[in-house]
Design a protein around this motif. Structure first.
Motif, PDB file in Angstrom:
ATOM      1  N   TRP A 152       2.401   5.774  -3.767  1.00 26.84           N
ATOM      2  CA  TRP A 152       3.120   4.678  -4.392  1.00 26.84           C
ATOM      3  C   TRP A 152       2.856   3.422  -3.553  1.00 26.84           C
ATOM      4  CZ3 TRP A 152       8.030   5.609  -7.406  1.00 26.84           C
ATOM      5  CH2 TRP A 152       8.152   6.939  -7.803  1.00 26.84           C
ATOM      6  N   ASN A 178       5.566  -4.670  -9.942  1.00 28.34           N
ATOM      7  CA  ASN A 178       4.831  -4.746  -8.687  1.00 28.34           C
ATOM      8  C   ASN A 178       4.665  -3.377  -8.014  1.00 28.34           C
ATOM      9  OD1 ASN A 178       7.475  -4.378  -7.846  1.00 28.34           O
ATOM     10  ND2 ASN A 178       7.387  -5.930  -6.259  1.00 28.34           N
ATOM     11  N   LEU A 179       4.856  -2.310  -8.779  1.00 31.25           N
ATOM     12  CA  LEU A 179       4.725  -0.952  -8.258  1.00 31.25           C
ATOM     13  C   LEU A 179       3.539  -0.260  -8.930  1.00 31.25           C
ATOM     14  CD1 LEU A 179       6.107   1.088  -6.356  1.00 31.25           C
ATOM     15  CD2 LEU A 179       7.420   1.882  -8.325  1.00 31.25           C
ATOM     16  N   GLU A 201       3.311  -1.032  -3.313  1.00 32.97           N
ATOM     17  CA  GLU A 201       3.824  -2.304  -3.800  1.00 32.97           C
ATOM     18  C   GLU A 201       2.683  -3.315  -3.764  1.00 32.97           C
ATOM     19  OE1 GLU A 201       7.148  -5.706  -2.705  1.00 32.97           O
ATOM     20  OE2 GLU A 201       6.682  -4.134  -1.247  1.00 32.97           O
ATOM     21  N   ARG A 209       0.590   1.054 -13.351  1.00 36.53           N
ATOM     22  CA  ARG A 209       1.262  -0.092 -12.742  1.00 36.53           C
ATOM     23  C   ARG A 209       2.430  -0.477 -13.623  1.00 36.53           C
ATOM     24  NH1 ARG A 209      -1.123  -5.960 -10.798  1.00 36.53           N
ATOM     25  NH2 ARG A 209       0.918  -6.766 -10.160  1.00 36.53           N
ATOM     26  N   VAL A 215       4.428   2.444  -0.139  1.00 33.11           N
ATOM     27  CA  VAL A 215       5.856   2.741  -0.212  1.00 33.11           C
ATOM     28  C   VAL A 215       6.141   4.217   0.064  1.00 33.11           C
ATOM     29  CG1 VAL A 215       7.878   2.736  -1.750  1.00 33.11           C
ATOM     30  CG2 VAL A 215       6.197   0.865  -1.855  1.00 33.11           C
TER      31      VAL A 215
END
Length: 153
Positions: free
Chosen positions: A150, A34-35, A152, A31, A93
């Motif tokens: 991926w 926020n990804l 968010e 992490r 994402v």
């Protein structure tokens, strides 16, 4: 308490597994802000790769789809391990799908749809994502697929 997303997966017949351990000198999920990005996830159940071989040779396309679904579940387990609750995911994402392919096989997109559809079923519109679906001459442990997600949060 089980998250809304986990309950949805359970209803679909896809219970969330425990997050698989890394099999090398890397972290299985990371992490940053926020990804959240997973390392490549294989179609493992416990410590066993359940779909081995090349799609279009030893394995049928449907085997590849099922392998991609299992690998996506493992990716979700990694994301949960990183953030504590899948309901924290705002959107998926990107999905990167790598298919262990026989020469001339061109159904990579169909195989990786196993992962993509699972994510859309679990997260609804927030599960729609960008994607790459590529064929490979081989993958680690002779796995049929490898999936990276991926998210968010």
């Amino acid at each position: 308490m089980t998250s809304r997303v986990e309950r949805k997966l359970q209803q679909l017949g896809h219970p969330l597994p425990a997050a698989p351990e890394a099999v090398g000198a890397y972290v299985p999920v990371l992490r940053t802000g926020n990804l959240v990005v997973t390392s490549g996830q294989l179609p493992t159940v416990g410590k066993e790769v359940v779909f081995r071989g090349r799609v279009g040779e030893q394995l049928h396309v449907d085997d590849g789809v099922n392998a991609a679904r299992i690998a996506a579940l493992n990716a979700l387990a990694q994301i949960k391990a990183a953030v504590g609750d899948l309901d924290a995911v705002r959107r998926i994402v990107r999905v990167e799908g790598y298919v262990n392919s026989a020469p001339g096989f061109d159904g990579h997109s169909h195989v990786v749809n196993g992962a993509s559809q699972l994510l859309v079923d679990a997260f609804g519109e927030a599960g729609r994502h960008t994607r790459v679906a590529l064929g490979m001459a081989s993958l680690p442990l002779n796995a049929a697929v490898e999936i990276v997600v991926w998210a968010e949060v």
